[in-house]
Design a protein around this motif. Sequence first.
Motif, PDB file in Angstrom:
ATOM      1  N   TYR A 186       0.825  -1.208   0.000  1.00  0.00           N
ATOM      2  CA  TYR A 186       0.000   0.000   0.000  1.00  0.00           C
ATOM      3  C   TYR A 186       0.862   1.262   0.000  1.00  0.00           C
ATOM      4  O   TYR A 186       0.506   2.275  -0.605  1.00  0.00           O
ATOM      5  N   THR A 187       2.024   1.195   0.675  1.00  0.00           N
ATOM      6  CA  THR A 187       2.904   2.356   0.757  1.00  0.00           C
ATOM      7  C   THR A 187       3.696   2.560  -0.526  1.00  0.00           C
ATOM      8  O   THR A 187       3.880   3.694  -0.988  1.00  0.00           O
ATOM      9  N   LEU A 188       4.180   1.469  -1.114  1.00  0.00           N
ATOM     10  CA  LEU A 188       5.065   1.585  -2.269  1.00  0.00           C
ATOM     11  C   LEU A 188       4.323   1.663  -3.596  1.00  0.00           C
ATOM     12  O   LEU A 188       4.917   2.087  -4.593  1.00  0.00           O
ATOM     13  N   LEU A 189       3.059   1.248  -3.635  1.00  0.00           N
ATOM     14  CA  LEU A 189       2.334   1.242  -4.902  1.00  0.00           C
ATOM     15  C   LEU A 189       2.226   2.632  -5.523  1.00  0.00           C
ATOM     16  O   LEU A 189       2.464   2.782  -6.741  1.00  0.00           O
ATOM     17  N   PRO A 190       1.883   3.689  -4.778  1.00  0.00           N
ATOM     18  CA  PRO A 190       1.866   5.023  -5.417  1.00  0.00           C
ATOM     19  C   PRO A 190       3.234   5.453  -5.938  1.00  0.00           C
ATOM     20  O   PRO A 190       3.326   6.094  -6.991  1.00  0.00           O
ATOM     21  N   LEU A 191       4.292   5.094  -5.210  1.00  0.00           N
ATOM     22  CA  LEU A 191       5.633   5.455  -5.673  1.00  0.00           C
ATOM     23  C   LEU A 191       5.987   4.706  -6.956  1.00  0.00           C
ATOM     24  O   LEU A 191       6.570   5.286  -7.881  1.00  0.00           O
ATOM     25  N   VAL A 192       5.631   3.425  -7.026  1.00  0.00           N
ATOM     26  CA  VAL A 192       5.880   2.644  -8.242  1.00  0.00           C
ATOM     27  C   VAL A 192       5.103   3.230  -9.412  1.00  0.00           C
ATOM     28  O   VAL A 192       5.613   3.361 -10.533  1.00  0.00           O
ATOM     29  N   TRP A 193       3.844   3.588  -9.160  1.00  0.00           N
ATOM     30  CA  TRP A 193       3.025   4.206 -10.219  1.00  0.00           C
ATOM     31  C   TRP A 193       3.660   5.507 -10.696  1.00  0.00           C
ATOM     32  O   TRP A 193       3.694   5.795 -11.898  1.00  0.00           O
ATOM     33  N   LEU A 194       4.195   6.296  -9.750  1.00  0.00           N
ATOM     34  CA  LEU A 194       4.812   7.571 -10.111  1.00  0.00           C
ATOM     35  C   LEU A 194       6.053   7.349 -10.953  1.00  0.00           C
ATOM     36  O   LEU A 194       6.273   8.053 -11.956  1.00  0.00           O
ATOM     37  N   VAL A 195       6.881   6.382 -10.575  1.00  0.00           N
ATOM     38  CA  VAL A 195       8.116   6.117 -11.324  1.00  0.00           C
ATOM     39  C   VAL A 195       7.795   5.629 -12.731  1.00  0.00           C
ATOM     40  O   VAL A 195       8.408   6.051 -13.722  1.00  0.00           O
ATOM     41  N   ILE A 196       6.828   4.719 -12.859  1.00  0.00           N
ATOM     42  CA  ILE A 196       6.488   4.158 -14.171  1.00  0.00           C
ATOM     43  C   ILE A 196       5.906   5.229 -15.092  1.00  0.00           C
ATOM     44  O   ILE A 196       6.296   5.353 -16.257  1.00  0.00           O
ATOM     45  N   ASN A 197       5.001   6.030 -14.578  1.00  0.00           N
ATOM     46  CA  ASN A 197       4.340   7.015 -15.429  1.00  0.00           C
ATOM     47  C   ASN A 197       5.225   8.221 -15.728  1.00  0.00           C
ATOM     48  O   ASN A 197       4.933   8.967 -16.667  1.00  0.00           O
ATOM     49  N   ALA A 198       6.285   8.413 -14.948  1.00  0.00           N
ATOM     50  CA  ALA A 198       7.232   9.482 -15.271  1.00  0.00           C
ATOM     51  C   ALA A 198       8.053   9.154 -16.505  1.00  0.00           C
ATOM     52  O   ALA A 198       8.693  10.048 -17.072  1.00  0.00           O
ATOM     53  N   THR A 199       8.018   7.911 -16.951  1.00  0.00           N
ATOM     54  CA  THR A 199       8.759   7.517 -18.154  1.00  0.00           C
ATOM     55  C   THR A 199       7.927   7.643 -19.421  1.00  0.00           C
ATOM     56  O   THR A 199       8.425   7.309 -20.507  1.00  0.00           O
ATOM     57  N   LYS A 200       6.695   8.119 -19.310  1.00  0.00           N
ATOM     58  CA  LYS A 200       5.788   8.163 -20.457  1.00  0.00           C
ATOM     59  C   LYS A 200       5.639   9.584 -20.976  1.00  0.00           C
ATOM     60  O   LYS A 200       5.778  10.560 -20.236  1.00  0.00           O
ATOM     61  N   THR A 201       5.319   9.677 -22.247  1.00  0.00           N
ATOM     62  CA  THR A 201       5.009  10.962 -22.852  1.00  0.00           C
ATOM     63  C   THR A 201       3.565  11.342 -22.520  1.00  0.00           C
ATOM     64  O   THR A 201       2.822  10.575 -21.912  1.00  0.00           O
ATOM     65  N   GLN A 202       3.167  12.531 -22.959  1.00  0.00           N
ATOM     66  CA  GLN A 202       1.787  12.956 -22.727  1.00  0.00           C
ATOM     67  C   GLN A 202       0.807  12.005 -23.403  1.00  0.00           C
ATOM     68  O   GLN A 202      -0.208  11.623 -22.808  1.00  0.00           O
ATOM     69  N   ASP A 203       1.090  11.607 -24.629  1.00  0.00           N
ATOM     70  CA  ASP A 203       0.216  10.647 -25.315  1.00  0.00           C
ATOM     71  C   ASP A 203       0.333   9.257 -24.712  1.00  0.00           C
ATOM     72  O   ASP A 203      -0.649   8.503 -24.679  1.00  0.00           O
ATOM     73  N   GLY A 204       1.525   8.899 -24.243  1.00  0.00           N
ATOM     74  CA  GLY A 204       1.706   7.577 -23.664  1.00  0.00           C
ATOM     75  C   GLY A 204       0.929   7.368 -22.378  1.00  0.00           C
ATOM     76  O   GLY A 204       0.595   6.229 -22.028  1.00  0.00           O
ATOM     77  N   LEU A 205       0.627   8.447 -21.645  1.00  0.00           N
ATOM     78  CA  LEU A 205      -0.160   8.310 -20.427  1.00  0.00           C
ATOM     79  C   LEU A 205      -1.558   7.774 -20.716  1.00  0.00           C
ATOM     80  O   LEU A 205      -2.120   7.007 -19.922  1.00  0.00           O
ATOM     81  N   PHE A 206      -2.135   8.167 -21.849  1.00  0.00           N
ATOM     82  CA  PHE A 206      -3.481   7.714 -22.200  1.00  0.00           C
ATOM     83  C   PHE A 206      -3.453   6.486 -23.095  1.00  0.00           C
ATOM     84  O   PHE A 206      -4.491   5.844 -23.288  1.00  0.00           O
ATOM     85  N   ARG A 207      -2.289   6.178 -23.650  1.00  0.00           N
ATOM     86  CA  ARG A 207      -2.181   5.029 -24.535  1.00  0.00           C
ATOM     87  C   ARG A 207      -1.923   3.731 -23.773  1.00  0.00           C
ATOM     88  O   ARG A 207      -2.257   2.642 -24.246  1.00  0.00           O
ATOM     89  N   SER A 208      -1.355   3.812 -22.582  1.00  0.00           N
ATOM     90  CA  SER A 208      -0.991   2.620 -21.815  1.00  0.00           C
ATOM     91  C   SER A 208      -1.764   2.591 -20.504  1.00  0.00           C
ATOM     92  O   SER A 208      -2.384   3.578 -20.100  1.00  0.00           O
ATOM     93  N   ARG A 209      -1.692   1.439 -19.846  1.00  0.00           N
ATOM     94  CA  ARG A 209      -2.332   1.289 -18.546  1.00  0.00           C
ATOM     95  C   ARG A 209      -1.491   1.955 -17.463  1.00  0.00           C
ATOM     96  O   ARG A 209      -0.333   2.274 -17.669  1.00  0.00           O
ATOM     97  N   GLY A 210      -2.076   2.108 -16.281  1.00  0.00           N
ATOM     98  CA  GLY A 210      -1.411   2.848 -15.214  1.00  0.00           C
ATOM     99  C   GLY A 210      -0.075   2.266 -14.804  1.00  0.00           C
ATOM    100  O   GLY A 210       0.918   2.982 -14.691  1.00  0.00           O
ATOM    101  N   LEU A 211      -0.023   0.948 -14.565  1.00  0.00           N
ATOM    102  CA  LEU A 211       1.218   0.309 -14.153  1.00  0.00           C
ATOM    103  C   LEU A 211       1.927  -0.387 -15.301  1.00  0.00           C
ATOM    104  O   LEU A 211       2.861  -1.162 -15.079  1.00  0.00           O
TER     105      LEU A 211
END
Length: 309
Positions: free
Chosen positions: A47-72
């Motif tokens: 529960y503690t690390l999941l938001p951090l993992v989500w933040l790290v993964i989505n920081a690697t995406k472009t603006q279009d990639g955020l809506f093109r891929s799933r959250g994790l």
Amino acid sequence: MVTTPLAGPTDRPAPGRRRPVPRRRPSARARRRSAPLTLLTGLVLVYTLLPLVWLVINATKTQDGLFRSRGLGLDRDFALFDNIARTFTYSDGAYTRWLLNTLLYVVVGAGGATLLAALAGYGLAKFDFPGRRAVFAVVLGAVAVPGTALAVPTFLMFSRLGLTNTPWAIIVPSLVSPFGLYLMWTFARDAVPAEMLESARVDGAGELRTFFSVALPLLAPGTVTVLLFNVVATWNNYFLPLIMLKDPDWYPLTLGLDAWNKQAATAGGEAVFNLVITGSLLTIIPLIAVFLLLQRYWQSGLAAGSVKE
């Protein structure tokens, strides 16, 4: 007649020494008792690390990639370094200004609050003066009052003083830390022996020198704890800057990233959710670094053995 052999010199325990007692191994039942605790700890960790993992993964995406891929899920375009570069250059380097503003508020506000809490807590714990109980009651009452309840009165007071929309509107309220004062009072009461203070005074040291030379090193664990609390509170402060500041040049990171996040809903505003996520990731890195650097000072009992009973 039955005779028993006498114990040899090697079989007799030495005077004043006890034979070592064999340690009992925990039974299988005792080991099974820790399974629910381990499961609960694992759930809290996820529960503690999941938001951090989500933040790290989505920081690697472009603006279009955020809506093109799933959250994790990872996107086909890896844009972490490009996002970092754009974060610092977007809007004429506004993120850099907000970062410097936040550092200013933390160094002056949180650092000053920690020093004042240490001085006041030490004074309440080691000096007896008229009104001491009243001061302690006021401190306890201030701890119970949430900061949001004081935001509007603080704004009205600073507005009359003409200090709104200035850094002082954030720094001065941050200097007051009732919880830090209470924590330092309880810590100084037991961590600083009165005998050491009397020895310093007999040697001719003044009160300030006694505090900084004798008491402050012993208060290091409590001081670091209060400092971390104040740093986190000031770094994540959002509501107070929201009502105090109008000039974006004085925004902290929390308010600046929120402005970037909201500009997509304005007419003609550009959606930069990838920069908001990347900026949020960069925002928590200094907090992690501060915690790791100060963690070794989280020790108790520094005065153990310094006073001979």
